[in-house]
Design a protein around this motif. Structure first.
Motif, PDB file in Angstrom:
ATOM      1  N   GLN A  38       4.244 -13.652  23.642  1.00  0.00           N
ATOM      2  CA  GLN A  38       5.137 -13.787  22.595  1.00  0.00           C
ATOM      3  C   GLN A  38       4.851 -14.876  21.643  1.00  0.00           C
ATOM      4  OE1 GLN A  38       8.786 -11.725  21.825  1.00  0.00           O
ATOM      5  NE2 GLN A  38       7.554 -12.151  20.511  1.00  0.00           N
ATOM      6  N   SER A  39       4.257 -13.742  20.495  1.00  0.00           N
ATOM      7  CA  SER A  39       3.127 -14.811  19.535  1.00  0.00           C
ATOM      8  C   SER A  39       3.764 -15.284  18.037  1.00  0.00           C
ATOM      9  CB  SER A  39       1.663 -14.046  18.986  1.00  0.00           C
ATOM     10  OG  SER A  39       0.958 -14.625  18.464  1.00  0.00           O
ATOM     11  N   SER A  40       4.722 -14.498  18.001  1.00  0.00           N
ATOM     12  CA  SER A  40       5.381 -14.683  16.197  1.00  0.00           C
ATOM     13  C   SER A  40       6.441 -13.245  15.939  1.00  0.00           C
ATOM     14  CB  SER A  40       4.114 -14.070  15.124  1.00  0.00           C
ATOM     15  OG  SER A  40       3.574 -13.308  15.350  1.00  0.00           O
ATOM     16  N   TYR A  41       6.943 -13.259  15.017  1.00  0.00           N
ATOM     17  CA  TYR A  41       7.759 -12.379  15.125  1.00  0.00           C
ATOM     18  C   TYR A  41       7.897 -12.035  13.053  1.00  0.00           C
ATOM     19  CZ  TYR A  41      10.840 -16.268  13.645  1.00  0.00           C
ATOM     20  OH  TYR A  41      11.695 -16.966  13.140  1.00  0.00           O
ATOM     21  N   GLY A  42       8.038 -10.896  12.751  1.00  0.00           N
ATOM     22  CA  GLY A  42       8.572 -10.862  11.472  1.00  0.00           C
ATOM     23  C   GLY A  42       9.140  -9.677  10.719  1.00  0.00           C
ATOM     24  N   ASP A  43       9.072  -9.667   9.754  1.00  0.00           N
ATOM     25  CA  ASP A  43       9.925  -8.284   8.972  1.00  0.00           C
ATOM     26  C   ASP A  43       9.150  -7.022   8.827  1.00  0.00           C
ATOM     27  OD1 ASP A  43      11.356 -11.001   6.565  1.00  0.00           O
ATOM     28  OD2 ASP A  43      12.169 -10.242   8.336  1.00  0.00           O
ATOM     29  N   ALA A  44       9.765  -6.340   9.297  1.00  0.00           N
ATOM     30  CA  ALA A  44       9.057  -5.235   9.282  1.00  0.00           C
ATOM     31  C   ALA A  44       8.876  -4.535   7.651  1.00  0.00           C
ATOM     32  CB  ALA A  44       9.412  -3.986   9.854  1.00  0.00           C
ATOM     33  N   TRP A  45       8.501  -3.793   7.722  1.00  0.00           N
ATOM     34  CA  TRP A  45       7.640  -3.355   6.220  1.00  0.00           C
ATOM     35  C   TRP A  45       7.918  -1.904   6.175  1.00  0.00           C
ATOM     36  CZ3 TRP A  45       4.268  -4.786   9.709  1.00  0.00           C
ATOM     37  CH2 TRP A  45       3.287  -3.939   9.900  1.00  0.00           C
ATOM     38  N   ASP A  46       8.632  -1.396   6.457  1.00  0.00           N
ATOM     39  CA  ASP A  46       8.693  -0.056   6.088  1.00  0.00           C
ATOM     40  C   ASP A  46      10.103  -0.186   7.015  1.00  0.00           C
ATOM     41  OD1 ASP A  46       6.315   1.462   9.403  1.00  0.00           O
ATOM     42  OD2 ASP A  46       9.034  -0.457   9.539  1.00  0.00           O
ATOM     43  N   GLN A  47      10.939  -0.438   7.343  1.00  0.00           N
ATOM     44  CA  GLN A  47      11.950   0.108   8.083  1.00  0.00           C
ATOM     45  C   GLN A  47      13.445  -1.619   7.599  1.00  0.00           C
ATOM     46  OE1 GLN A  47      12.245   0.321  11.903  1.00  0.00           O
ATOM     47  NE2 GLN A  47      12.195   1.956  11.960  1.00  0.00           N
ATOM     48  N   VAL A  48      14.749  -0.773   7.472  1.00  0.00           N
ATOM     49  CA  VAL A  48      15.627  -1.649   7.378  1.00  0.00           C
ATOM     50  C   VAL A  48      16.993  -1.276   8.189  1.00  0.00           C
ATOM     51  CG1 VAL A  48      15.155  -3.095   4.808  1.00  0.00           C
ATOM     52  CG2 VAL A  48      16.334  -0.923   5.299  1.00  0.00           C
ATOM     53  N   VAL A  83       2.362  -5.593   3.757  1.00  0.00           N
ATOM     54  CA  VAL A  83       3.162  -6.697   4.518  1.00  0.00           C
ATOM     55  C   VAL A  83       4.503  -7.562   4.033  1.00  0.00           C
ATOM     56  CG1 VAL A  83       2.176  -6.018   7.097  1.00  0.00           C
ATOM     57  CG2 VAL A  83       2.698  -8.182   5.786  1.00  0.00           C
ATOM     58  N   GLU A  84       3.926  -8.241   2.609  1.00  0.00           N
ATOM     59  CA  GLU A  84       4.895  -8.644   2.170  1.00  0.00           C
ATOM     60  C   GLU A  84       5.593  -8.643   1.802  1.00  0.00           C
ATOM     61  OE1 GLU A  84       4.063 -12.004   2.887  1.00  0.00           O
ATOM     62  OE2 GLU A  84       2.749 -11.457   4.304  1.00  0.00           O
ATOM     63  N   HIS A  85       7.129  -8.605   1.738  1.00  0.00           N
ATOM     64  CA  HIS A  85       8.038  -7.801   0.712  1.00  0.00           C
ATOM     65  C   HIS A  85       7.869  -8.242  -0.859  1.00  0.00           C
ATOM     66  CE1 HIS A  85      11.145  -6.769   3.908  1.00  0.00           C
ATOM     67  NE2 HIS A  85       9.574  -7.364   4.560  1.00  0.00           N
ATOM     68  N   GLU A  86       7.407  -7.597  -1.862  1.00  0.00           N
ATOM     69  CA  GLU A  86       7.069  -7.979  -2.589  1.00  0.00           C
ATOM     70  C   GLU A  86       7.815  -7.640  -3.307  1.00  0.00           C
ATOM     71  OE1 GLU A  86       3.850 -11.059  -2.382  1.00  0.00           O
ATOM     72  OE2 GLU A  86       4.340 -10.739  -4.344  1.00  0.00           O
ATOM     73  N   ASN A  87       8.193  -6.041  -3.103  1.00  0.00           N
ATOM     74  CA  ASN A  87       8.663  -5.379  -4.263  1.00  0.00           C
ATOM     75  C   ASN A  87       8.990  -3.972  -3.195  1.00  0.00           C
ATOM     76  OD1 ASN A  87       8.895  -3.622  -6.322  1.00  0.00           O
ATOM     77  ND2 ASN A  87       7.272  -2.746  -6.336  1.00  0.00           N
ATOM     78  N   PRO A  88      10.055  -4.428  -2.719  1.00  0.00           N
ATOM     79  CA  PRO A  88      10.684  -4.104  -1.705  1.00  0.00           C
ATOM     80  C   PRO A  88      11.466  -2.381  -2.790  1.00  0.00           C
ATOM     81  CG  PRO A  88      11.667  -6.330  -1.814  1.00  0.00           C
ATOM     82  CD  PRO A  88      10.270  -6.587  -2.768  1.00  0.00           C
ATOM     83  N   ALA A  89      11.342  -1.129  -1.363  1.00  0.00           N
ATOM     84  CA  ALA A  89      12.616  -0.287  -2.580  1.00  0.00           C
ATOM     85  C   ALA A  89      13.035   0.382  -1.275  1.00  0.00           C
ATOM     86  CB  ALA A  89      11.713   0.047  -3.190  1.00  0.00           C
ATOM     87  N   LEU A 136      20.657   6.294   3.708  1.00  0.00           N
ATOM     88  CA  LEU A 136      19.412   5.171   3.609  1.00  0.00           C
ATOM     89  C   LEU A 136      18.673   5.412   4.060  1.00  0.00           C
ATOM     90  CD1 LEU A 136      17.606   2.777   2.483  1.00  0.00           C
ATOM     91  CD2 LEU A 136      18.921   1.767   4.714  1.00  0.00           C
ATOM     92  N   THR A 137      17.425   6.764   4.275  1.00  0.00           N
ATOM     93  CA  THR A 137      16.180   7.078   4.194  1.00  0.00           C
ATOM     94  C   THR A 137      14.520   6.390   4.342  1.00  0.00           C
ATOM     95  OG1 THR A 137      15.549   8.544   3.113  1.00  0.00           O
ATOM     96  CG2 THR A 137      17.106   9.603   3.777  1.00  0.00           C
ATOM     97  N   ASP A 138      14.573   5.747   3.662  1.00  0.00           N
ATOM     98  CA  ASP A 138      13.413   5.189   3.957  1.00  0.00           C
ATOM     99  C   ASP A 138      13.254   3.326   2.506  1.00  0.00           C
ATOM    100  OD1 ASP A 138       9.670   6.462   2.873  1.00  0.00           O
ATOM    101  OD2 ASP A 138      10.489   5.094   4.416  1.00  0.00           O
ATOM    102  N   PHE A 139      12.476   2.851   3.628  1.00  0.00           N
ATOM    103  CA  PHE A 139      12.309   1.437   2.899  1.00  0.00           C
ATOM    104  C   PHE A 139      10.347   1.429   2.646  1.00  0.00           C
ATOM    105  CE2 PHE A 139      13.167  -2.802   1.801  1.00  0.00           C
ATOM    106  CZ  PHE A 139      11.889  -3.509   2.648  1.00  0.00           C
ATOM    107  N   VAL A 140      10.427   0.823   2.387  1.00  0.00           N
ATOM    108  CA  VAL A 140       8.864   0.322   1.716  1.00  0.00           C
ATOM    109  C   VAL A 140       9.094  -1.574   1.376  1.00  0.00           C
ATOM    110  CG1 VAL A 140       7.805   1.772   1.921  1.00  0.00           C
ATOM    111  CG2 VAL A 140       8.602   1.030  -0.164  1.00  0.00           C
ATOM    112  N   ALA A 141       8.236  -2.737   1.927  1.00  0.00           N
ATOM    113  CA  ALA A 141       7.922  -3.584   1.567  1.00  0.00           C
ATOM    114  C   ALA A 141       7.576  -3.771  -0.057  1.00  0.00           C
ATOM    115  CB  ALA A 141       7.775  -4.614   2.532  1.00  0.00           C
ATOM    116  N   ASP A 142       6.236  -3.207   0.252  1.00  0.00           N
ATOM    117  CA  ASP A 142       5.643  -3.691  -1.327  1.00  0.00           C
ATOM    118  C   ASP A 142       5.227  -1.885  -2.066  1.00  0.00           C
ATOM    119  OD1 ASP A 142       2.863  -5.526  -1.713  1.00  0.00           O
ATOM    120  OD2 ASP A 142       4.490  -5.084  -3.481  1.00  0.00           O
TER     121      ASP A 142
END
Lengths: 480, 304
Positions: free
Chosen positions: A277-287, A346-352, A325-331
């Motif tokens: 278990q190294s880390s965790y984070g926010d997915a960039w293609d799902q909410v 992978v950064e949530h720079e421009n989420p949509a 809600l059908t899709d999501f991108v973080a940037d």
């Protein structure tokens, strides 16, 4: 080591000449030398320091920003961006191994011999020449005093050899040879560790996996599958992260082979492959959830706020809407060639988020699939619709970051590590010392004998000093 | 947490008092001149003391032992507080606690040294370092002194063994550094000629040199063990036993430096003055490894 110890060790200086034997002797002398060891230790230390001051394995722009382009080019030429894997660093480590192995080859045989050798045949001048030497007059007989000394030394852990002749008795006592053996064990272990490391880097692998709850991933290198059953985070009372955990199931041909909840410091091992278990984070293609405001286009008033679940249709009766809600991108990024939306990073720079909506009111009837931008609420206009959508917040899906490694050399490294710790400990705490005695009977009629004693120690003079003095005091009153 | 902070505070003042007393001891000593002239080893142990020096020496030792007991109580209290707060109890879980632990180990090492060899003048140097370590810890901003719960990566039984062993080795190297400094002071006194009072009061160079060497011979295997334990922990936590991160690399650098020292001792000309300078230098490297890496370099290991 002083000259006397070298002579006692049994090493001989290389003879002059140009034959192969002479060259071999010179080479061994060089490669086994202490000065080489010191030099190697220090130069490896310097190289290692460079790698801590200059950040390793960074992107080019990081170096250029900090040091400038000219310096960066030099870093590349010198290999300073990945110094621990350069040819010269590896060579220095290899040289250190050669150094320690040659030292073992050159010096250990003598130690081995001296462990089994009869050192009782020494002369009186030899005893007189030792660093610690003294002469005592002791009451008793040659046999009685000798026996007393032998008993006293044996009680204190010495190995004693005695030779009894009519004219004199000679005693040899030694203790602590393991201290010398320990040093050689440490030397060998350096090579063992480096070998283990080499095996690991040649035949091992290290990979990082970004995994989502509920998914199953195929691990090609192990030919089994890994299913992420659950991922969650525990928190302390003050809100800080306490632990993050993943429940994993190993599947082989669809059969459940193993199930374990891993957390930091507690990995899963299967078929020699370790999952950390190294880390965790926010997915960039799902909410998981997106909070959307439905606003009246004409008045810009918020009519309803709805939390949309991922890919679940929500019906807003009062407004005549169904929204999914059908899709999501973080940037948000758009590939115009393939006409596809993707996440640039992978950064949530421009989420949509992307919605699939159907509107049926008295004034409008339409369907649309707009992208709604978190940072640009007014960007998208749905023609003909009474409503405008606004993304005001979302709960991203968390991924669990797993480090996947296999290291075939790791057990060799642990073996070498144990050896080096034991070897250094023996060498540090046990010191090799030797004592020689000659018990000479007094003239006929006298009731005393003369005891000549001398001793030498490999190191730890200060404690040996005390021990020698104590011994001297004790012998004065050793009873026949 | 206030309880342990109070006890740490008391420890600091006691170490300050102890250090001052040992310094006073050095200045007040007048070993019986006949003993000193003969080079008798008793001249630098407590054998050679008279009157005021004996009294100051005794009080210095008592205060040191009392300070160490206070330090022990502080660490225990902090451990207890941690256990209640977050379920782990290693009282060396942040920079402040680690520094306090190192001071504790230095003073313990000194007390054992004094009981065995009875050379109280060493206190002026070694207790001095222990005091400075505790002082530096006290100077840390408050937010470093609190007992925050451990981040997930540190939350493991490994913290009990890897960290304690490594910190103890730092304490041993600190003692060696203090003794190295003492050597240089005594050597300077020797160069100034027979007029110097320190010549009679401080032990002969060979003794100081040997004791410094012994301290390193304790620290070196402990550091090796500590590094190995760290590698084992890394293997469980981060997926690899060695990743060349600054802290790992610096502990290896320190180990290499003392490794070179040990080999140098077997070479002619490396005892004495060079060894003393080396011991001081090695200790400075230890300080950088312990302190500098946490605050100046970044990496997985920056756990201040």
């Amino acid at each position: 080591m002083n000259g006397k110890s070298e002579a006692l060790n049994g090493r001989t200086a290389p003879k002059p000449g140009i034959g192969w034997n002479e060259i071999k002797a010179e080479l061994i002398e060089f490669f086994a030398s202490i000065k080489l060891a010191m030099f190697l230790f220090l130069i490896i230390a310097v190289m290692a320091t460079i790698g801590t001051v200059i950040q390793q394995n960074e992107r080019a722009d990081v170096y250029i920003k900090e040091y400038g382009e000219e310096a960066y080019r030099w870093f590349l030429r010198l290999g300073w961006t990945d110094i621990y894997h350069t040819w010269y660093f590896t060579s220095l480590l290899a040289l250190l191994c050669i150094n320690s192995l040659t030292c073992f080859y050159q010096r250990f045989p003598a130690i081995w011999r001296s462990m089994h050798q009869d050192k009782v045949s020494v002369t009186l001048p030899f005893i007189k020449n030792l660093k610690h030497t003294t002469e005592l007059s002791v009451a008793g007989t040659k046999e009685g005093v000798s026996k007393g000394i032998v008993q006293y030394l044996a009680e204190r852990g010495y190995m004693v050899l005695a030779k009894n002749e009519p004219g004199e008795a000679t005693l040899y006592a030694t203790k602590g040879i393991m201290g010398r053996v320990g040093a050689h064990m440490a030397h060998l272990s350096a090579t063992v560790i480096v070998t283990g490391g080499l095996i690991g880097s040649l035949w091992g692998f290290q990979e990082f996996g970004v995994c989502l709850e509920g998914q199953t991933y195929h691990i090609p290198k192990g030919s089994f599958d890994l299913r992420i059953d659950k991922f969650w985070i525990d928190y302390y009372e003050n809100g800080a992260v306490k632990s993050y955990n993943s429940t994993l199931t190993v599947l082989e041909k669809g059969q459940e082979k193993m199930n374990k909840t891993i957390t930091v410091n507690d990995p899963l091992v299967y078929k020699g492959i370790w999952f950390y278990q190294s880390s965790y984070g926010d997915a960039w293609d799902q909410v998981d959830v997106a909070r959307v405001n439905v606003k009246d286009k004409a008045t810009d008033k918020i009519l309803q706020t709805v939390d949309l679940q991922w890919k679940k249709e929500a019906t807003l009766d009062k407004l005549g809407l169904t929204v999914t809600l059908t899709d999501f991108v973080a940037d948000f990024g758009f590939n115009s060639a393939e006409k596809k939306v993707y996440s640039k990073s992978v950064e949530h720079e421009n989420p949509a988020i992307k919605l699939a909506m159907a509107e049926r009111t008295r004034k409008s009837a339409l369907e649309a699939t707009p992208w709604i931008f978190y940072h640009y609420p007014d960007l998208f206009d749905i023609p003909g619709s009474q409503y405008r959508f606004e993304l005001v917040g979302y709960q991203p899906r968390k991924f669990t970051g797993l480090q996947i490694t296999k290291d075939p050399g790791v057990n060799i490294v642990w073996t070498g590590s144990t050896m080096i710790v034991v070897g250094i400990a023996l060498s540090s705490f046990i010191y090799h010392r030797r004592l020689w005695f000659k018990v000479v009977p007094g003239k006929p009629g006298e009731s005393t004998v003369t005891v000549h004693l001398g001793g030498s120690t490999h190191k730890n003079q200060i404690d040996f000093n005390k021990e020698f003095r104590k011994l001297t005091e004790k012998i004065k009153t050793i009873n026949a | 947490m206030l309880r342990s902070l109070f006890l740490f505070d008391m420890t600091f003042w006691l170490y300050l008092a102890a250090f001052s007393l040992y310094v006073a001891y050095v200045f007040v000593r007048k070993p019986a001149m006949q003993l000193a002239a003969a080079g008798h080893p008793g001249s630098y142990t407590t054998e050679g003391d008279t009157g005021l020096a004996t009294q100051i020496g005794q009080v210095a030792t008592i205060i040191t032992v009392f300070g160490w007991m206070m330090n022990t109580a502080a660490l225990f209290t902090r451990a207890f507080e941690r256990m209640q707060h977050s379920g782990t109890f290693a009282p060396w879980s942040n920079q402040f606690e680690a520094m306090s632990y190192v001071s504790w180990a230095i003073i313990l090492g000194y007390v054992l040294l004094e009981f065995r060899y009875r050379i109280k003048t060493i206190g002026a140097f070694v207790v001095g370092i222990g005091f400075i370590a505790m002082g530096a810890a006290s100077l840390l901003p408050y937010r470093y002194q609190t007992a925050e719960p451990l981040v997930p990566a540190l939350n493991s039984y490994w913290i009990y063994i890897h960290v304690s062993v490594t910190l103890t080795s730092y304490a041993a190297f600190a003692m060696a550094g203090g003794l190295g400094l003492m050597y240089l002071v005594r050597e300077r006194a020797e160069r100034q000629g027979q007029q110097s009072r320190l010549l009679a009061v401080l032990p002969d160079l060979e003794t100081i040199d040997e004791l410094g060497y012994k301290a390193i011979m304790v620290g070196f295997p402990m550091l090796a063990f500590g590094i190995i334990l760290g590698a084992m922990w890394a293997n469980y936590a981060w997926g690899g036993y060695w990743s060349w991160d600054p802290k790992e690399t610096w502990s290896l650098i320190v180990w290499l430096i003392y490794g070179a020292y040990i080999h140098a001792r077997m070479t002619r000309g490396w005892e004495g003055r060079r060894a003393a300078i080396y011991a001081v230098f090695g200790f400075l490297m230890v300080i950088f490894c312990f302190w500098g890496v946490n605050f100046l370099l970044s990496g997985l290991h920056a756990y201040a």
